[in-house]
Design a protein around this motif. Structure first.
Motif, PDB file in Angstrom:
ATOM      1  N   LYS A  23       0.850  -1.194   0.000  1.00 48.26           N
ATOM      2  CA  LYS A  23       0.000   0.000   0.000  1.00 48.26           C
ATOM      3  C   LYS A  23       0.879   1.236   0.000  1.00 48.26           C
ATOM      4  O   LYS A  23       2.065   1.171   0.310  1.00 48.26           O
ATOM      5  N   GLY A  24       0.264   2.370  -0.381  1.00 46.87           N
ATOM      6  CA  GLY A  24       0.963   3.644  -0.320  1.00 46.87           C
ATOM      7  C   GLY A  24       1.390   4.177  -1.666  1.00 46.87           C
ATOM      8  O   GLY A  24       0.846   3.820  -2.704  1.00 46.87           O
ATOM      9  N   SER A  25       2.397   5.055  -1.623  1.00 46.99           N
ATOM     10  CA  SER A  25       2.879   5.701  -2.849  1.00 46.99           C
ATOM     11  C   SER A  25       4.393   5.618  -2.933  1.00 46.99           C
ATOM     12  O   SER A  25       5.095   5.654  -1.927  1.00 46.99           O
ATOM     13  N   LEU A  26       4.862   5.500  -4.157  1.00 53.11           N
ATOM     14  CA  LEU A  26       6.289   5.323  -4.437  1.00 53.11           C
ATOM     15  C   LEU A  26       6.667   6.158  -5.646  1.00 53.11           C
ATOM     16  O   LEU A  26       5.947   6.176  -6.646  1.00 53.11           O
ATOM     17  N   ASN A  27       7.790   6.847  -5.550  1.00 55.03           N
ATOM     18  CA  ASN A  27       8.417   7.471  -6.716  1.00 55.03           C
ATOM     19  C   ASN A  27       9.753   6.762  -6.888  1.00 55.03           C
ATOM     20  O   ASN A  27      10.555   6.687  -5.955  1.00 55.03           O
ATOM     21  N   TYR A  28       9.985   6.208  -8.069  1.00 53.99           N
ATOM     22  CA  TYR A  28      11.165   5.395  -8.362  1.00 53.99           C
ATOM     23  C   TYR A  28      12.021   6.092  -9.412  1.00 53.99           C
ATOM     24  O   TYR A  28      11.502   6.528 -10.443  1.00 53.99           O
ATOM     25  N   VAL A  29      13.325   6.184  -9.165  1.00 55.13           N
ATOM     26  CA  VAL A  29      14.278   6.703 -10.145  1.00 55.13           C
ATOM     27  C   VAL A  29      15.353   5.642 -10.346  1.00 55.13           C
ATOM     28  O   VAL A  29      16.014   5.215  -9.386  1.00 55.13           O
ATOM     29  N   SER A  30      15.531   5.196 -11.585  1.00 51.46           N
ATOM     30  CA  SER A  30      16.443   4.097 -11.911  1.00 51.46           C
ATOM     31  C   SER A  30      17.879   4.365 -11.525  1.00 51.46           C
ATOM     32  O   SER A  30      18.381   5.484 -11.684  1.00 51.46           O
TER      33      SER A  30
END
Length: 153
Positions: A111-118
């Protein structure tokens, strides 16, 4: 006997038993908490600690932010994950040995929010990065994405 000789002996035994030598390295951090705001936690090896900059993150660690909190993690390969409020994510797999071609980053987000940067893993081997969520699996093919997992009603 020196530490290097003992390590060499352990790796030889693991290899002889058919076990991957990287399993021995699971005791090493795969990343570190870089930022926190509000209440965030890292649970590793059965130990729950309040997240703060410098807190080590391991394969198998469970990351959690409470409502109103956020946390940022930087992995050894320079992958960056930022979590918003009320987020839960587990680091299922992390293998970073680019000289051997051994690359893997697998996580599960409930659950929740994620911002992913490679980081390097996704740049060298994009198919080696996955984020599991209740509705499916995201395979990373770009350099950045955001994910929001909400409860279904």
């Amino acid at each position: 006997m020196s530490h290097k000789k003992i390590l060499g002996l352990v790796l030889t035994v693991l290899s002889f038993l058919g076990l991957p030598s990287w399993s021995f390295a699971q005791n090493e951090p795969v990343g570190y908490v870089k930022t926190t705001s509000g209440e965030a936690w890292v649970t590793s090896k059965g130990q729950r600690v309040k997240a703060q900059p410098g807190t080590a993150v391991f394969q198998g660690s469970q990351l959690k932010t409470l409502p109103g909190a956020s946390m940022g993690i930087t992995f050894k390969d320079n992958t960056v994950m930022s979590f918003g409020p009320d987020t839960e994510l587990t680091i299922d797999e992390f293998l970073y040995a680019p000289a051997k071609g051994q690359l893997k980053l697998g996580t599960s987000m409930s659950k929740g929010s994620l911002n992913y940067v490679s980081g390097v893993i996704a740049k060298l081997k994009p198919e080696a990065v996955t984020v599991k969520a209740p509705g499916g699996i995201i395979g990373v093919r770009g350099t950045q994405f955001s994910l929001l997992v909400t409860e279904s009603k």
